[in-house]
Structure formats: C-alpha cells, structure tokens
Design a protein around this motif. Structure first.
Motif: not given
Length: 502
Positions: A314-322
């Motif tokens: 979830v952390l990686i997903l949020g950072f990647r989309r940002a």
C-alpha cells in the motif's frame, strides 16, 4: 506566421496522416508491433523493480521519493515553513522583484505548471490505487505529495536561476538549462552538457506520447462516451475530433508561453473549481460516512484491508501513484515556472511548492473521499470489477445520475490543458537542442498538433509506454542534478531569509 497559415499547415499534415492510415488500415498494429521490443526494453529499464516483502518497488519511484525526503530535511521542512510565504507571493501581497526578465506572472506560471500535472491521472491514478490497495493508499499518496513540495521548490528555483534570456525577449528554462549552466559553475561542464541533452531528448519524446497522444485519446474517449457511446456519430470519426482538437491546441500554442499562460490562468481555476464543486456535493450528500472514510484512509495505511503484499504494498502504491500524478523530481514543471517575470528565483521556488499541494494533497484527496464515501467496497480489491475513470464516474453517479457528464467535461479539460502545457515543455527541449530558431519552433508545434490527430485515431500502446518511460527517465538526470546543485540553492535561501526578515 498567421493563425490561418498555421491552421492550414496543421490540417495538411493531419490529412496526410489520415490518408496514410486509410491506405493501410493495419498501420497501427504494424507500428505497435515493430516498436514493442524497444518500448519493453526501455520500460523494463526505467521501471525496474525490486521485491520488498511481497510487493515490488520500482527503483525510479524510490529515486524520486528519496530525493523528496532528502530535500525536505536538507531545507528544514521548507514545505511547511515556506507555505504561508508562498501564498503571499502568489496572491500578490509579497511580489518580490517583478522587474526582472520573464514573460508571465507568478500566478500564470503556477497555473501553467498545474495544468501540466493536474490531468486525467488525478482521477485515474487515485481510483486505481484504491481499487488495488484500498483507502489506505490515499494516505501515502498524500505523504508523497507533501514531500514532493520540497523537490518542486529546488527544481523550480534552479529553473529561474539558470534560465536563458533569448534575443527576442523570451526566456528558456528548466532542467536542460540548469543542468548545463549549473554544473558548469561546479566545474563539471561535460557532465552538465550530456545530462542536458539527455533530458531534452527525453522530454521531446515524452511530450509527444504521454503529453499529447495519450491526452488526446482520453479526451476523444470521454467525448464519445457523453455523445452516445458506440452509437455516437463520432464513434468512428476520431480523425474529425482530432482535427478540431488540434485546431484548438494550435490557436493557443502558436502564441508561446504568454498565450498558454493566459489560457491556463482562466482554465485551471475553472476546471479545478468545477471538479471540486461537484465532488464536494457528492461528499456532502454522504456526510455521515466522512468520519469513517477518513478513519479508513489513516488506519488502512498501516493495516491494509485485503491488499496483496500488506503494508509495504500500500505504501509503494501510494508513492508510485503520487509520483505519476505530481511529477515532483521529474523537473518538467520547472520549464513553465522559469518563464515568470521576477529577478528573485527563490520567489518562484516558493510558489512552485503549491503545485503538488493542489495536485496531490487537495484534488487527489477529494477524489479518494468521493470514492470511499460512495461506491468503495472491499470486494473491489479482489474482483477488479471497476477501476480508473469507471470507478470515479460510478461514485459521482451514485448521488445524481447526470453527474458523470460534468466529470466527462472536466476530464476533457484536464486533457486539453495538459496538452498545451506539455507542448511548451517539448518546445523548450527542442530549443535546447536546436537553438531559439523560428523554423524549429514552427516545425515542432506543427508536429505536436499532428500527433494530436494521431492520438485520436490510433492505439499505439507501445509508443505510449515508451514515452511514459522517457518521462520518468528524465528523473535520473534531474534528481542527480538537484543533489549537486542543492548547496547553491541553500546558500541563496539563507541570504533570502536574511533580506526578508531583516
């Protein structure tokens, strides 16, 4: 060149492209298949990922986030300390030295840059993040947006500091110029020149794909959807829609940054308020679910519900989309900010911090709330029934059935504003390589408008994947340059605070 001559030039080129397409109906597939190996190799290189637990972390995202974290601490949380100062500058209460070189105001430079980052991704990327990782992905998306404010501060300050003043009174700036001039100042001229040329090539290719073809295609798809879908009279006339869109783009970009800035200064506030206004109506209609939605965003950031890979995923997903959304660390928006009329580079660095805040912290958060308080269901995490625009559209429709129509208008406006801003980014890359020649400008703008038509009539997935990779490849050179030049910005910042507070 007159608008009439320019329009005829674009129409002639577009007609030739359409004729070629008609004479070989499978040209899309041929080009896509031929380009696939190149696109795959480039994408695998740029988005190379390493396993973190059960999740995959793209190293380019780590490169961007590491830079954002470093600059946040190195400049002692400038994203907090300088926020109020940035608001005073952009509102005109603290204008600094507005007698320097430049072509647009602080506000116009900001809206031009925002128009390049606020786009379809603000709707699609948030919806995809929630559909995969749940509401908790929104929390890390916001954190990444906050950290990205520091990266924007550094790159946009440098964009103004090392911009080039042209003989015709225009200015050219951005990573191509501060990598060249800044590293020359650090006695690294060859490295700076090589990195500048590398960046220029990347942004030219990236702007034609992700900044032009993809945006035009999305605008066309939304237009067809609201005019009858597969029964629309435009369902098989992408070339016609593309010609009209190319004309609208040409009318703006032929006037350069001043024309683009005048349009974005009006368009960006309108489309942002339209989207936020309708979104707040949806959220307000479900006000009883707001506390639960906010709680889910925070708690599921650390204890995700159903996301494969758990916390790290979830952390990686949020950072990647940002990273995909606000482009902090990629350096593209510093090209627009470099056109500001000021003699004090740091003032635009402060203003630039507002860009990730508007793009990610505000608009992306509102999108997440719209989805979370309406149609979000943990089952979506596993069955994949809805994602992207479809998920957001269904969230709007859950309150008032006709709300997807203004959403479609917003998406088309987002796509259009992104195109006119990215045309300027690509043009500046062209100027870096070929000089500030009128012929080079005319040729590039004509090619860009022709690609608008191509984007509406083809599905060149491999080309778009390649251009997307090229955009993120720019971060390799840009963030390295920011690390090397950060001490110069810090020295200027310390002197600036002494002047302001003294």
């Amino acid at each position: 060149m007159s608008v009439r001559t320019w329009s005829a030039y674009v129409l002639t080129g577009a007609a030739g492209l359409w004729s070629a397409r008609c004479s070989a109906s499978s040209i899309d597939e041929v080009v896509d298949a031929a380009f696939q190996p190149v696109a795959k190799a480039m994408s695998e290189f740029v988005f190379f990922a390493v396993p973190v637990g059960d999740a995959q972390l793209p190293l380019i995202v780590l490169w961007l986030i590491a830079g954002a974290v470093f600059f946040t601490f190195y400049f002692r949380f400038i994203n907090i300390r300088g926020f109020a100062h940035a608001m005073r500058i952009v509102s005109g209460k603290l204008d600094g030295d507005s007698k320097g070189a430049g072509e647009v105001t602080h506000f116009q430079a900001l809206t031009t840059a925002v128009s390049g980052t606020v786009g379809v991704g603000n709707i699609v990327h948030v919806a995809v993040a929630i559909s995969i990782g749940g509401p908790g992905a929104t929390f890390w998306l916001i954190v990444a947006g906050f950290l990205g404010m520091a990266s924007k501060f550094v790159e946009c300050t440098l964009g103004v500091k090392y911009r080039q003043e042209n003989a015709d009174g225009s200015v050219s700036g951005g990573p191509m110029f501060y990598l060249d001039k800044g590293l020359k100042e650090l006695r690294l001229p060859r490295l700076g020149k090589a990195m500048a040329w590398y960046y220029a090539v990347c942004i030219i290719i990236g702007c034609l794909g992700a900044g032009c073809m993809f945006q035009a295609n999305q605008a066309y798809v939304q237009f067809v959807n609201v005019t009858g879908g597969e029964h629309s009279v435009f369902a098989d006339r992408g070339w016609l829609f593309g010609l009209g869109l190319a004309m609208l783009v040409a009318l703006v970009i032929v006037g350069g940054i001043r024309s683009i800035a005048r349009v974005t200064a009006r368009l960006v506030p309108f489309m942002a308020l339209l989207y936020l206004g309708t979104a707040l109506v949806v959220i307000g209609a479900n006000y009883a679910d707001i506390p639960g939605a906010l709680g889910a965003i925070v708690t599921q950031a650390f204890t995700p519900e159903g996301a494969t890979g758990g916390f790290f995923a979830v952390l990686i997903l949020g950072f990647r989309r940002a990273a995909f959304s606000n482009e902090a660390g990629i350096g593209s928006s510093s090209i627009a900010h470099a056109a500001v009329k000021t003699g004090e580079p740091l003032t635009q660095g402060f203003v630039a911090m507002l860009e990730p805040f508007i793009d990610t912290v505000v608009i992306c958060t509102v999108t997440a709330l719209v989805i979370t308080v309406t149609v979000y269901d943990p089952a979506l995490l596993t069955d994949g029934t809805m994602s992207g625009v479809e998920l957001t559209s269904s969230a709007f429709a859950s309150v008032i059935p006709w709300f997807p129509y203004p959403l479609a208008v917003v998406i088309m406006l987002f796509a259009y504003s992104t195109m006119i801003s990215w045309s300027y980014y690509g043009l500046e890359g062209c100027i870096c390589l070929f000089g500030n020649r009128r012929s080079a400008k005319v040729a590039f703008n004509a090619i860009f408008c022709a690609f608008v038509v191509v984007g509406c009539t083809t599905q060149l997935d491999a080309v778009l994947d390649f251009s997307d990779a090229m955009i993120f490849a720019m971060a390799l050179a840009n963030v390295l340059g920011l690390y090397l030049l950060a001490p110069l910005v810090k020295r200027d910042l310390d002197a600036y605070w002494r002047r302001v507070r003294g």
